[in-house]
Every structure is written in C-alpha cells, then in structure tokens.
Motif scaffolding. Sequence first.
Motif, PDB file in Angstrom:
ATOM      1  N   GLU A 153       0.952  -1.043   0.025  1.00  0.00           N
ATOM      2  CA  GLU A 153      -0.087  -0.086   0.133  1.00  0.00           C
ATOM      3  C   GLU A 153       0.791   1.090   0.001  1.00  0.00           C
ATOM      4  O   GLU A 153       1.905   1.206   0.585  1.00  0.00           O
ATOM      5  CB  GLU A 153      -0.999  -0.129   1.205  1.00  0.00           C
ATOM      6  N   LEU A 154       0.265   2.320  -0.533  1.00  0.00           N
ATOM      7  CA  LEU A 154       1.020   3.672  -0.421  1.00  0.00           C
ATOM      8  C   LEU A 154      -0.195   4.630  -0.274  1.00  0.00           C
ATOM      9  O   LEU A 154      -1.298   4.896  -0.995  1.00  0.00           O
ATOM     10  CB  LEU A 154       1.471   3.886  -2.061  1.00  0.00           C
ATOM     11  N   PRO A 155       0.020   5.539   0.684  1.00  0.00           N
ATOM     12  CA  PRO A 155      -0.809   6.540   1.094  1.00  0.00           C
ATOM     13  C   PRO A 155      -0.993   7.859   0.043  1.00  0.00           C
ATOM     14  O   PRO A 155      -0.038   7.926  -0.600  1.00  0.00           O
ATOM     15  CB  PRO A 155      -0.388   7.205   2.496  1.00  0.00           C
ATOM     16  N   ILE A 156      -2.111   8.296   0.016  1.00  0.00           N
ATOM     17  CA  ILE A 156      -2.239   9.406  -0.973  1.00  0.00           C
ATOM     18  C   ILE A 156      -2.621  10.687  -0.226  1.00  0.00           C
ATOM     19  O   ILE A 156      -3.650  10.965   0.658  1.00  0.00           O
ATOM     20  CB  ILE A 156      -3.436   9.364  -1.927  1.00  0.00           C
ATOM     21  N   THR A 157      -1.622  11.532  -0.050  1.00  0.00           N
ATOM     22  CA  THR A 157      -1.662  12.674   0.839  1.00  0.00           C
ATOM     23  C   THR A 157      -2.536  13.840   0.099  1.00  0.00           C
ATOM     24  O   THR A 157      -2.806  13.822  -1.173  1.00  0.00           O
ATOM     25  CB  THR A 157      -0.423  13.328   1.462  1.00  0.00           C
ATOM     26  N   LYS A 158      -2.755  14.919   0.817  1.00  0.00           N
ATOM     27  CA  LYS A 158      -3.498  16.148   0.199  1.00  0.00           C
ATOM     28  C   LYS A 158      -2.873  16.533  -0.703  1.00  0.00           C
ATOM     29  O   LYS A 158      -3.237  17.581  -1.767  1.00  0.00           O
ATOM     30  CB  LYS A 158      -4.132  16.865   1.187  1.00  0.00           C
ATOM     31  N   SER A 159      -1.362  16.602  -0.841  1.00  0.00           N
ATOM     32  CA  SER A 159      -0.538  17.318  -1.743  1.00  0.00           C
ATOM     33  C   SER A 159      -0.246  16.506  -2.707  1.00  0.00           C
ATOM     34  O   SER A 159       0.634  17.029  -3.832  1.00  0.00           O
ATOM     35  CB  SER A 159       0.610  17.878  -1.160  1.00  0.00           C
ATOM     36  N   ASP A 160      -0.466  15.292  -2.807  1.00  0.00           N
ATOM     37  CA  ASP A 160      -0.017  14.337  -4.050  1.00  0.00           C
ATOM     38  C   ASP A 160      -0.826  14.617  -5.193  1.00  0.00           C
ATOM     39  O   ASP A 160      -1.796  15.099  -5.153  1.00  0.00           O
ATOM     40  CB  ASP A 160      -0.155  13.015  -3.510  1.00  0.00           C
ATOM     41  N   ASP A 161      -0.009  14.399  -6.184  1.00  0.00           N
ATOM     42  CA  ASP A 161      -0.621  14.304  -7.623  1.00  0.00           C
ATOM     43  C   ASP A 161      -0.215  13.383  -8.503  1.00  0.00           C
ATOM     44  O   ASP A 161       0.508  12.500  -7.964  1.00  0.00           O
ATOM     45  CB  ASP A 161      -0.336  15.647  -8.488  1.00  0.00           C
ATOM     46  N   THR A 162      -0.711  12.734  -9.793  1.00  0.00           N
ATOM     47  CA  THR A 162       0.023  11.916 -10.552  1.00  0.00           C
ATOM     48  C   THR A 162       1.455  11.586 -10.439  1.00  0.00           C
ATOM     49  O   THR A 162       2.090  10.418 -10.280  1.00  0.00           O
ATOM     50  CB  THR A 162      -0.930  11.713 -11.638  1.00  0.00           C
ATOM     51  N   GLY A 163       2.046  12.943 -10.503  1.00  0.00           N
ATOM     52  CA  GLY A 163       3.532  12.878 -10.816  1.00  0.00           C
ATOM     53  C   GLY A 163       4.158  12.351  -9.440  1.00  0.00           C
ATOM     54  O   GLY A 163       5.153  11.551  -9.573  1.00  0.00           O
ATOM     55  N   THR A 164       3.925  12.877  -8.345  1.00  0.00           N
ATOM     56  CA  THR A 164       4.520  12.413  -6.889  1.00  0.00           C
ATOM     57  C   THR A 164       4.093  11.078  -6.710  1.00  0.00           C
ATOM     58  O   THR A 164       4.989  10.583  -6.445  1.00  0.00           O
ATOM     59  CB  THR A 164       4.128  13.359  -5.979  1.00  0.00           C
ATOM     60  N   ILE A 165       2.948  10.674  -7.209  1.00  0.00           N
ATOM     61  CA  ILE A 165       2.455   9.400  -6.935  1.00  0.00           C
ATOM     62  C   ILE A 165       3.283   8.248  -7.526  1.00  0.00           C
ATOM     63  O   ILE A 165       3.787   7.242  -6.958  1.00  0.00           O
ATOM     64  CB  ILE A 165       1.014   9.051  -6.877  1.00  0.00           C
ATOM     65  N   PHE A 166       3.513   8.507  -8.789  1.00  0.00           N
ATOM     66  CA  PHE A 166       4.194   7.682  -9.755  1.00  0.00           C
ATOM     67  C   PHE A 166       5.788   7.413  -9.321  1.00  0.00           C
ATOM     68  O   PHE A 166       6.176   6.467  -9.443  1.00  0.00           O
ATOM     69  CB  PHE A 166       4.076   8.214 -11.110  1.00  0.00           C
ATOM     70  N   GLU A 167       6.131   8.696  -8.621  1.00  0.00           N
ATOM     71  CA  GLU A 167       7.618   8.532  -8.061  1.00  0.00           C
ATOM     72  C   GLU A 167       7.767   7.838  -7.116  1.00  0.00           C
ATOM     73  O   GLU A 167       8.716   7.055  -6.920  1.00  0.00           O
ATOM     74  CB  GLU A 167       8.007  10.021  -7.686  1.00  0.00           C
ATOM     75  N   LYS A 168       6.822   7.755  -6.082  1.00  0.00           N
ATOM     76  CA  LYS A 168       6.765   6.826  -4.930  1.00  0.00           C
ATOM     77  C   LYS A 168       6.338   5.374  -5.364  1.00  0.00           C
ATOM     78  O   LYS A 168       6.956   4.382  -4.719  1.00  0.00           O
ATOM     79  CB  LYS A 168       5.898   7.390  -3.819  1.00  0.00           C
ATOM     80  N   MET A 169       5.616   5.267  -6.340  1.00  0.00           N
ATOM     81  CA  MET A 169       5.031   4.000  -6.754  1.00  0.00           C
ATOM     82  C   MET A 169       6.205   3.145  -7.414  1.00  0.00           C
ATOM     83  O   MET A 169       6.300   1.993  -7.358  1.00  0.00           O
ATOM     84  CB  MET A 169       3.935   4.160  -7.584  1.00  0.00           C
ATOM     85  N   SER A 170       6.902   3.917  -8.117  1.00  0.00           N
ATOM     86  CA  SER A 170       8.106   3.107  -9.031  1.00  0.00           C
ATOM     87  C   SER A 170       8.934   2.597  -8.009  1.00  0.00           C
ATOM     88  O   SER A 170       9.559   1.389  -8.310  1.00  0.00           O
ATOM     89  CB  SER A 170       8.551   4.251 -10.080  1.00  0.00           C
ATOM     90  N   LEU A 171       9.321   3.240  -6.738  1.00  0.00           N
ATOM     91  CA  LEU A 171      10.284   2.692  -5.910  1.00  0.00           C
ATOM     92  C   LEU A 171       9.525   1.583  -5.219  1.00  0.00           C
ATOM     93  O   LEU A 171      10.061   0.394  -4.771  1.00  0.00           O
ATOM     94  CB  LEU A 171      10.628   3.744  -4.886  1.00  0.00           C
ATOM     95  N   LEU A 172       8.265   1.846  -4.736  1.00  0.00           N
ATOM     96  CA  LEU A 172       7.449   0.738  -3.948  1.00  0.00           C
ATOM     97  C   LEU A 172       7.331  -0.600  -5.178  1.00  0.00           C
ATOM     98  O   LEU A 172       7.378  -1.813  -4.521  1.00  0.00           O
ATOM     99  CB  LEU A 172       6.091   1.295  -3.793  1.00  0.00           C
ATOM    100  N   GLY A 173       7.122  -0.290  -6.315  1.00  0.00           N
ATOM    101  CA  GLY A 173       6.877  -1.577  -7.155  1.00  0.00           C
ATOM    102  C   GLY A 173       8.219  -2.176  -7.453  1.00  0.00           C
ATOM    103  O   GLY A 173       8.262  -3.405  -7.457  1.00  0.00           O
TER     104      GLY A 173
END
Length: 318
Positions: A153-173
Amino acid sequence: MTSIVFMGTPQFSAVVLEGLIKDHYDILAVVTQPDRYTGRKHKLTASPVKQVALQNNLKVLQPEKITGSPELKEIINLAPDLIITAAFGQFLPTKLIQSAKIGAINVHGSLLPKYRGGAPVQYAIMQGEKKTGVTVMYMIKKMDAGDMLTQAELPITKSDDTGTIFEKMSLLGRDLLLQTIPQLIAGEIQAKPQNEAEVTFSPIITPEQEKLNLKQTAQELDWKIRALRPAPGAYFQNFKQKRTKLWQITPLEEQTSLEAGKVVDVNKHQLKIAAAKGTVYQVDVLQPAGKPKIQITDYLNGVGQGIKFGQQVIKDDK
C-alpha cells in the motif's frame, strides 16, 4: 541465475528495470515501445526504459505491436524463466505468456481488483482515495485480471498528484517485485484470485475528461486537478469563452450562497471561487490560454485586475 525478459515503457518501468539490473538478474532482452516524437521541437525520443537498457548494454526490442511481430518469435525463442511487465502498454498474446518457464508477471499500479486499466493512479486520486499501491500478479490475456502474488500500500496525501505518486510507486513497485521474485521461485507464494465483485476500471484519460464543470464541489475539483497534474492538466471555460487551466487550488472550509463559478472574494493576493453545493476554493496557480503558468498574485496584479466580487468567471464548456 534467473533469466528475464522485461517489458515496459515509462519512467515507472525504468525504475523497476534498474532494480532488476542492480540485483544481477540475467536480462535477456528489454521490450519497449518504439521511439516517439515528443516536445515542441518534435524530437525523436527513446522511452525511459530503452535509455536504461542501452546504458546497461542490454538487448532492446521495439515492436509497434507485439502480436504477429518478428520480435514475438524472438522473445519466445529466448525461453526466459520470467517475463516481467510494468506499464508496457500492449496486450501480450497467450503463447508469449506461456513461453516463460516460471511465469509471466506484471507490476500494476493499483490495489487490485480496483482500478484495472491504463490510468490507475489518475483514477485513484480523482475518486478521492486515501491510498493506492502496487500489485504483482500473474498475467493472463484478460486485462489486469490475473491471480495476485503480492501487494503493498501507498498513502495518497492532500498534496500528492499523479506525478508524485508515480515517483513513490516506482520505488515501491521495484522493491515489492524484488521481494516477490525469490519467494515465487522458491514456491513460497500462494497466488490469490481477484474478487470479480470488487473490480473497477481505469481506462486511459480522454480529452473530454480534462474539463472541469460547475457540478463539481471544491474537493472534487481539487481531486481532478491533482489527478491530471503534471499532464495533461484540467481546464475550465472562462467568462471570455477561453480555456484556462487550473494547476493548483485549495478547497476551503467556508460556505457560500453564490452560484458555482462566481467570485466569492478577490483582492491583490487571493481569488476565491464558488463551486457546487456551496463549497469554496482558492485559486493558487493557473494558466490562461496561450500563456505560461502563473501564481495567483501575479495574475491578479496583471491581466486579472478586472475581476470583481460576484462575477461569473467560470462557465461550463458546452
């Protein structure tokens, strides 16, 4: 040494590929989309995955369509232990999936069975989800429908957008895949079927979906703007019948009796606009048609000087 054919295209995939290389897997070939013309200068550009592959002297295959291509036979003949895909962007034929000795697995950017399809991150943000994540799953011919091996799982914060989530998700993946492969090879994972009753879909974003409308609350507008940032962006039709993109807004706690699209408050540094159901948001960054992005203070002290309280500044794009 476990042999792999890796298939992917964007930066998300490139990070995953880098992880496999650093863990010394035997990458027999890297399959990615053909080079595309990008940017204002229309420059022919290799995908992020191809760039990583070339930097590491890996064999690169770039079929326009994998089904029926010469590259398909070539991959099958390589007889890899694993085929691994991550945002490759094409369906794989069954005979290719079945050619992997251990299996064909996919690194998908959602907590399946929610958000199958090509835009899972965008839809998760657009729907106001509090979390997203990564699923490593077996591949079958049906889109993102294979049995699941592992999830994170990866939390989505109020400041996240698709760009920041993809950055975090690539490392998580990347990390999840590297944990999963040894367990899979050792037979330590029991694959779990997806619950079809919980399936939702996230098809590729269409130009029609880039429009903002007056039926959306301040919070819904914020979700959509962040879902479409950093690209392609979300826009509304302004009072001059021109498109204006909103790149950043702040939903406010206050309420208003003014109709959606009207100015609730305006001064040299702040612009508040009414949204649906009496909600209000503050505009932070916008982009008038044909102009660069601009902070709201600069806008209000420039071309936006004439905006007044109660003015209908946003209209539905008919």
